[in-house]
Design a protein around this motif. Structure first.
Motif, PDB file in Angstrom:
ATOM      1  N   ASP A 309       0.831  -1.204   0.000  1.00 40.90           N
ATOM      2  CA  ASP A 309       0.000   0.000   0.000  1.00 40.90           C
ATOM      3  C   ASP A 309       0.865   1.254   0.000  1.00 40.90           C
ATOM      4  O   ASP A 309       0.592   2.222  -0.717  1.00 40.90           O
ATOM      5  N   LYS A 310       1.927   1.242   0.805  1.00 39.93           N
ATOM      6  CA  LYS A 310       2.804   2.405   0.906  1.00 39.93           C
ATOM      7  C   LYS A 310       3.450   2.719  -0.434  1.00 39.93           C
ATOM      8  O   LYS A 310       3.506   3.891  -0.872  1.00 39.93           O
ATOM      9  N   ARG A 313       0.902   4.099  -2.905  1.00 42.88           N
ATOM     10  CA  ARG A 313       0.602   5.513  -2.633  1.00 42.88           C
ATOM     11  C   ARG A 313       1.724   6.423  -3.155  1.00 42.88           C
ATOM     12  O   ARG A 313       1.458   7.505  -3.692  1.00 42.88           O
ATOM     13  N   ALA A 314       2.956   5.963  -3.006  1.00 37.97           N
ATOM     14  CA  ALA A 314       4.077   6.758  -3.506  1.00 37.97           C
ATOM     15  C   ALA A 314       4.024   6.900  -5.022  1.00 37.97           C
ATOM     16  O   ALA A 314       4.278   7.977  -5.573  1.00 37.97           O
ATOM     17  N   ALA A 319      -1.458  10.921  -0.198  1.00 38.96           N
ATOM     18  CA  ALA A 319      -1.142  11.115   1.214  1.00 38.96           C
ATOM     19  C   ALA A 319      -1.118   9.767   1.923  1.00 38.96           C
ATOM     20  O   ALA A 319      -1.693   8.786   1.464  1.00 38.96           O
ATOM     21  N   GLU A 320      -0.467   9.722   3.080  1.00 42.09           N
ATOM     22  CA  GLU A 320      -0.300   8.474   3.827  1.00 42.09           C
ATOM     23  C   GLU A 320      -1.628   7.852   4.223  1.00 42.09           C
ATOM     24  O   GLU A 320      -1.751   6.632   4.329  1.00 42.09           O
ATOM     25  N   SER A 321      -2.641   8.670   4.441  1.00 42.02           N
ATOM     26  CA  SER A 321      -3.934   8.159   4.875  1.00 42.02           C
ATOM     27  C   SER A 321      -4.840   7.760   3.710  1.00 42.02           C
ATOM     28  O   SER A 321      -5.905   7.178   3.920  1.00 42.02           O
ATOM     29  N   GLU A 323      -6.274   5.857   0.270  1.00 46.06           N
ATOM     30  CA  GLU A 323      -6.310   4.480  -0.213  1.00 46.06           C
ATOM     31  C   GLU A 323      -5.884   4.459  -1.671  1.00 46.06           C
ATOM     32  O   GLU A 323      -6.449   5.169  -2.500  1.00 46.06           O
TER      33      GLU A 323
END
Length: 616
Positions: A309-310, A313-314, A319-321, A323
């Protein structure tokens, strides 16, 4: 008809279940290219998905969202609350009351146990520094997977008796292939001798859920007991065993070869070699892999192999929050961050050409050869090596030798391994680009089905076969739609056409396909698969127009039977083949002589010649 010294293995049926749905009837393939299907085909596939999921057939969005790579839907486990044990050490002496029956055996020497007024209870004094394992839950770093259609439970369709998921998928998938053949297995069974049947099927990671090896290894740590089924049902070759015992009742050749992500092609090679040599006349080959468990996900994630997931997102600049778009987790040949784990069971029925013509079997294509090579010297067992250059080049050369330069250069395509990792996009594109240059292929079409269904490990190349047969039936090669039309800067594509959208070729637009697989540890395999129209041309040259006319007449009956079987599947009136305990051969029904073995009246001739007579 005269016998060929090398027989042509024909693909006469396909079946299975994967993230795209049911394989027979080309429904799984159609799900990949749904926007290119006409209304009737699209509706038939939506109805097929409805039968699997329980979602209404007119809920198109609901059905599409319940398939392919997507966020883990909670069917198998809650990815946000995975059980583990946290290691603790007490910082001071402590006391607790325990049931006398709960005392460990033996009681640790450092514990002080005293009686209480209640004879059933004891007081336990635990010293400082006592190690403990306390249950807790955690969220997995990966939430994307290629799951079976949401709501589909293969174990509910027959008397599964706590079968591991991979075996339940086997029963469904192999049954789907056999029942869609249009020829009764009992008819085939009477036409061929028992030893002329082959079954090659298995998994690369064994059965790892709670009903298989996963439960076996976890039981004591969870305070449970090992069951009598977990170990025997956990074997990697158990899919073949189930097919032989409960679906076909086969006495023929059997087994599986394990080659990590190339496993299906290893098994396909066994079947092809058997048919070409004359040892086998009909073979069922496939794989079933059910690796979506917390432990497997965590293992691959720890290796840095999965699209977390991280990392997603990158890639998306979120943003970190936020999905990420789990639909686009697998991005072959684009900017990517890892592969996406998947589950799938795919099976194919192969026959020698003479038998297929005799029974009027459907001709979905043929397999000219499968090439396997290791990587040779390696710095890292997980790193890519040179072996895949050999397999791709050998497969391309075979296709050229059979159909000619024009077919290879202008009318062939590649089903790439295409995992979605940064390393694969560079190394595989380099291999394909170099081979294309060597054979003067200027714009070699390349597809990557994992972008839709994820990476099913042992079954991965079988997913490619499903997509290939569908492309020949409907004339559309699925494109890689998860990369937004943008290829990565570091790939090699001077001689490649890496599809970023579907390619409409027409039904007879492609003559051959190469199925490519690169497995962990240096297990490389590439298959040369010939399109149905070219296969029929080859058969006509060998057997003549009259023989093909007879086949076409017989095939009309087969097609009618296939339509009947499809109708039953679409109305939900069918069920998997599962003949538990039926037709068991007792010792009284077996007789052995110097010339033959007779089993329930069926004769198997024993060898009469010395194959090494030149040495004797």
């Amino acid at each position: 008809m005269s016998r060929l010294s090398t027989r042509l293995p024909l693909i006469v049926a396909q079946g299975g279940i994967g993230p795209a749905g049911r394989t027979s009837g080309f429904h799984a393939y159609r799900r990949l290219v749904m926007d290119k299907m006409d209304t009737a085909d699209a509706m038939a596939t939506l109805n097929s998905l409805s039968r699997l999921t329980g979602i209404k057939a007119d809920d198109r969005d609901g059905l599409l969202n319940a398939t392919l790579v997507r966020k883990l839907d909670g069917t198998l486990f809650d990815a946000d609350a995975v059980l583990r044990h946290k290691a603790l050490n007490t910082k001071g002496a402590s006391e607790m009351l325990l049931s006398r029956k709960q005392l460990p055996i033996p009681v640790p020497a450092s514990w002080q146990v005293t009686d209480t007024q209640d004879k059933a209870l004891v007081k336990v004094t635990i010293p400082e520094g006592q190690p403990m394992l306390i249950p807790e839950t955690f969220a997995l770093p990966v939430h994307a997977a290629g799951q079976l259609p949401t709501g589909f439970r293969p174990e509910k369709l027959y008397a599964s008796r706590n079968h591991p998921r991979g075996l339940a998928m086997t029963v469904y998938g192999a049954s789907d292939a056999v029942s869609s053949m249009g020829v009764d297995w009992d008819v085939l069974d009477k036409l061929v001798s028992p030893e002329q049947v082959s079954v090659y099927a298995g998994s690369s990671m064994s059965q790892l859920d709670q009903n298989g090896n996963g439960g076996l290894l976890q039981a004591r740590l969870k305070g449970k007991r090992v069951t009598s089924k977990q170990l025997p049902l956990g074997f990697a070759e158990m899919p073949a065993d189930f097919v032989n015992a409960y679906i076909l009742g086969s006495l023929g050749s059997t087994g599986t070869s394990m080659g990590a992500c190339a496993t299906f092609l290893y098994n396909l090679r066994h079947a092809v070699d058997d048919i070409q040599s004359g040892r086998t006349r009909v073979a069922l080959v496939g794989n079933s892999e059910a690796p979506i468990t917390p432990e497997v996900i965590e293992g691959y994630a720890t290796m840095g192999a999965l699209a977390s997931d991280k990392a997603l997102r990158a890639l998306e600049g979120l943003a970190e929050s936020a999905e990420p778009d789990y639909r686009k987790a697998c991005r072959p040949f684009g900017e990517n961050c890892g592969f996406t784990l998947a589950e799938s069971a795919q099976f194919f029925v192969l026959m020698d050409d003479e038998l297929a013509l005799e029974v009027g079997a459907e001709i979905l294509g043929s397999v000219a050869g499968v090439f396997v090579n290791a990587d040779g010297p390696k710095k890292s067992i997980s790193g890519p090596g040179a072996g895949n250059y050999l397999t791709v080049a050998r497969a391309a050369a075979l296709g050229r030798n059979i159909l000619g330069d024009e077919s290879l250069q202008r009318r062939s395509f590649v089903q790439a391994h295409g995992t979605g990792t940064a390393q694969n996009r560079v190394t595989e594109s380099a291999i394909l680009d170099d081979v294309a240059a060597a054979f003067s292929i200027e714009n070699w079409t390349v597809s990557a089905v994992k972008s839709y269904v994820g990476h099913s490990l042992a079954t991965a190349a079988a997913d490619q076969m499903m997509s290939t047969l569908g492309a020949w039936r409907h004339g559309v090669i699925p494109g890689i739609q998860t990369i937004g039309g943008v290829l990565a800067d570091d790939i090699h594509n001077q001689n490649l056409n890496l599809l970023t959208d579907h390619l409409e070729t027409g039904v007879n637009g492609m003559d051959m396909a190469l199925l490519n697989a690169k497995g962990f540890g240096g297990n490389n395999a590439t298959a040369t698969v010939i399109a149905p129209h070219k296969t029929q041309d080859m058969l006509e040259r060998r057997y003549g127009k009259e023989a093909m006319a007879l086949w076409a007449a017989r095939n009309e009956r087969v097609s009618a039977r296939q339509a009947e079987a499809e109708s039953l599947k679409q109305t939900g009136e069918d069920s998997p083949i599962y003949n538990f305990g039926e037709g068991v051969i007792t010792p009284e029904e077996v007789s052995v002589s110097r010339e033959k073995v007779v089993l329930q009246g069926r004769e198997v001739q024993l060898p009469t010649e010395n194959p090494f007579s030149d040495y004797c």
